[in-house]
Write a protein that holds these residues in place. Structure first.
Motif, PDB file in Angstrom:
ATOM      1  N   ILE A  40       0.948  -1.271   0.056  1.00 14.51           N
ATOM      2  CA  ILE A  40      -0.001  -0.135  -0.053  1.00 14.51           C
ATOM      3  C   ILE A  40       1.003   1.163  -0.152  1.00 14.51           C
ATOM      4  N   LEU A  41       0.678   2.218  -0.800  1.00 12.86           N
ATOM      5  CA  LEU A  41       1.472   3.302  -1.235  1.00 12.86           C
ATOM      6  C   LEU A  41       1.056   4.291  -0.374  1.00 12.86           C
ATOM      7  N   PHE A  42       1.348   5.304   0.554  1.00 10.58           N
ATOM      8  CA  PHE A  42       0.722   6.333   1.274  1.00 10.58           C
ATOM      9  C   PHE A  42       1.135   7.554   0.673  1.00 10.58           C
ATOM     10  N   ASP A  43       0.312   8.616   0.764  1.00  7.36           N
ATOM     11  CA  ASP A  43       0.685   9.932   0.664  1.00  7.36           C
ATOM     12  C   ASP A  43       1.428  10.614   2.100  1.00  7.36           C
ATOM     13  N   TYR A  44       1.940  11.385   2.104  1.00  9.32           N
ATOM     14  CA  TYR A  44       2.607  12.326   2.988  1.00  9.32           C
ATOM     15  C   TYR A  44       1.762  12.162   4.354  1.00  9.32           C
ATOM     16  N   GLN A  45       0.500  12.644   4.389  1.00 10.30           N
ATOM     17  CA  GLN A  45      -0.262  12.670   5.549  1.00 10.30           C
ATOM     18  C   GLN A  45      -0.554  11.340   6.075  1.00 10.30           C
ATOM     19  N   THR A  50       0.087   6.562   9.860  1.00 10.25           N
ATOM     20  CA  THR A  50       0.107   5.278   9.863  1.00 10.25           C
ATOM     21  C   THR A  50       1.152   4.734  10.714  1.00 10.25           C
ATOM     22  N   SER A  51       2.365   5.818  10.907  1.00  9.29           N
ATOM     23  CA  SER A  51       3.628   5.269  11.440  1.00  9.29           C
ATOM     24  C   SER A  51       3.483   5.376  13.161  1.00  9.29           C
ATOM     25  N   LYS A  52       3.965   4.359  13.634  1.00 12.53           N
ATOM     26  CA  LYS A  52       4.149   4.321  15.201  1.00 12.53           C
ATOM     27  C   LYS A  52       5.219   5.194  15.578  1.00 12.53           C
ATOM     28  N   ILE A 138      15.616   9.533   7.476  1.00  9.70           N
ATOM     29  CA  ILE A 138      14.650   9.635   8.388  1.00  9.70           C
ATOM     30  C   ILE A 138      13.569   8.586   7.945  1.00  9.70           C
ATOM     31  N   LEU A 139      13.089   7.684   8.871  1.00 11.34           N
ATOM     32  CA  LEU A 139      12.271   6.654   8.736  1.00 11.34           C
ATOM     33  C   LEU A 139      10.867   6.645   9.418  1.00 11.34           C
ATOM     34  N   TYR A 140       9.920   6.096   8.586  1.00 11.01           N
ATOM     35  CA  TYR A 140       8.477   6.063   9.175  1.00 11.01           C
ATOM     36  C   TYR A 140       8.479   4.572   9.544  1.00 11.01           C
ATOM     37  N   LEU A 141       8.357   4.256  10.707  1.00 12.56           N
ATOM     38  CA  LEU A 141       7.970   2.818  11.008  1.00 12.56           C
ATOM     39  C   LEU A 141       6.851   2.254  11.822  1.00 12.56           C
ATOM     40  N   SER A 142       6.753   0.970  11.606  1.00 14.51           N
ATOM     41  CA  SER A 142       5.535   0.376  12.410  1.00 14.51           C
ATOM     42  C   SER A 142       5.921  -0.761  12.941  1.00 14.51           C
ATOM     43  N   ASN A 143       5.309  -1.090  14.096  1.00 11.27           N
ATOM     44  CA  ASN A 143       5.449  -2.490  14.669  1.00 11.27           C
ATOM     45  C   ASN A 143       4.382  -3.376  14.713  1.00 11.27           C
ATOM     46  N   ASP A 144       3.530  -3.175  13.555  1.00 12.92           N
ATOM     47  CA  ASP A 144       2.349  -4.001  13.308  1.00 12.92           C
ATOM     48  C   ASP A 144       2.956  -5.052  12.467  1.00 12.92           C
ATOM     49  N   SER A 151       9.356  -2.101  11.400  1.00  7.86           N
ATOM     50  CA  SER A 151       9.683  -2.257  10.175  1.00  7.86           C
ATOM     51  C   SER A 151       9.446  -0.965   9.447  1.00  7.86           C
ATOM     52  N   ILE A 152      10.266  -0.718   8.228  1.00  8.89           N
ATOM     53  CA  ILE A 152      10.085   0.617   7.629  1.00  8.89           C
ATOM     54  C   ILE A 152       8.554   0.302   6.821  1.00  8.89           C
ATOM     55  N   ILE A 153       7.757   1.300   6.958  1.00 10.83           N
ATOM     56  CA  ILE A 153       6.721   1.128   6.273  1.00 10.83           C
ATOM     57  C   ILE A 153       6.516   1.209   4.638  1.00 10.83           C
ATOM     58  N   SER A 154       6.118   0.271   4.198  1.00  8.03           N
ATOM     59  CA  SER A 154       5.807   0.027   2.687  1.00  8.03           C
ATOM     60  C   SER A 154       7.394   0.330   1.848  1.00  8.03           C
TER      61      SER A 154
END
Length: 239
Positions: A40-45, A50-52, A138-144, A151-154
């Motif tokens: 799933i590709l997310f836009d900036y917002q 989504t990021s934890k 700069i990393l956008y991460l989630s632990n889901d 993990s790095i999102i997408s």
């Protein structure tokens, strides 16, 4: 109507590391095996929401056989069902995310990277470049994740590498620009919100005269319309 012109200098506070290629010398000797995968590709917002955890981080280790995790298919034991690595990072800045209050600058964290080494093979998601030791992102991460590791999102969608911003296109370019503007710039709040709320398009603004220090990224933009800006990113290797 005359276009409003802004020149912004983003003080990244680091020396940019110039890299002639996306692979380390050790990986370059391996057989390259890209794996097709859908994200799933997310836009900036959406990416921020989504990021934890949103961080500026330094990569502390190389990709290796030792930190690679290879899972074989239960039915076809000659086939790999999953390949990734567990990479060590140092958190330099905490920018946001639901779990941001659990961390502070200087903390160490192990995260999932979408690349691995198995035998003499470099396995990675198609189009994805592994995290490079010593580089700052700069990393956008989630632990889901199944393991609970961050993990790095997408894949590339959630990773911004400072010295490669001007190589990006489309949505990746817009996310990188907005990331740097929101978290790394010293512009006024009005200028920041104007760009964050606009659609970003890449352009070459050759008439702009830019003077920056060698360790800075410079973003020049012209307000093209009420909801669109044309953006040029320059760093030390393009000035």
């Amino acid at each position: 109507m005359k276009k409003k012109v802004f020149v912004m200098t983003i003080m990244v506070g680091i020396m940019l590391m110039l890299c002639s290629c996306g692979k380390s010398e050790s990986v370059a000797k391996l057989k390259d095996i890209p794996i097709q995968s859908e994200f799933i590709l997310f836009d900036y917002q959406e990416l921020k929401e989504t990021s934890k955890l949103i961080v500026k981080a330094k990569i502390m280790d190389d990709l290796s056989k030792e930190n690679s995790v290879i899972e074989m298919d239960a039915e076809d034991t000659d086939s790999i069902s999953s390949a990734y690595s567990l990479r060590n990072i140092e958190l330099l800045e905490i920018y946001g995310g639901d779990n941001a209050d659990q961390f502070q600058s200087g903390d160490k964290l192990t995260i999932i990277d979408n690349a691995a080494i198995h035998d003499n093979n470099y396995i990675h998601i198609e189009g994805y470049e592994k995290l490079e030791k010593g580089q700052i992102y700069i990393l956008y991460l989630s632990n889901d994740t199944a393991s609970g590791d961050y993990s790095i999102i997408s894949a590339n969608n959630g990773k911004v590498e400072f010295d490669k911003v001007n190589q990006l296109q489309g949505d990746e370019f817009e996310i990188a620009v907005k990331t740097l503007v929101e978290f790394e710039s010293d512009v006024t709040e009005n200028e920041k919100q104007e760009l964050l709320n606009s659609s970003v398009e890449k352009a070459e603004l050759k008439k702009q005269e830019i003077k920056v220090d060698s360790s800075d990224i410079s973003i020049n933009y012209i307000q093209e319309s009420s909801n669109t800006v044309l953006v040029e990113v320059l760093n030390s290797d393009s000035l």
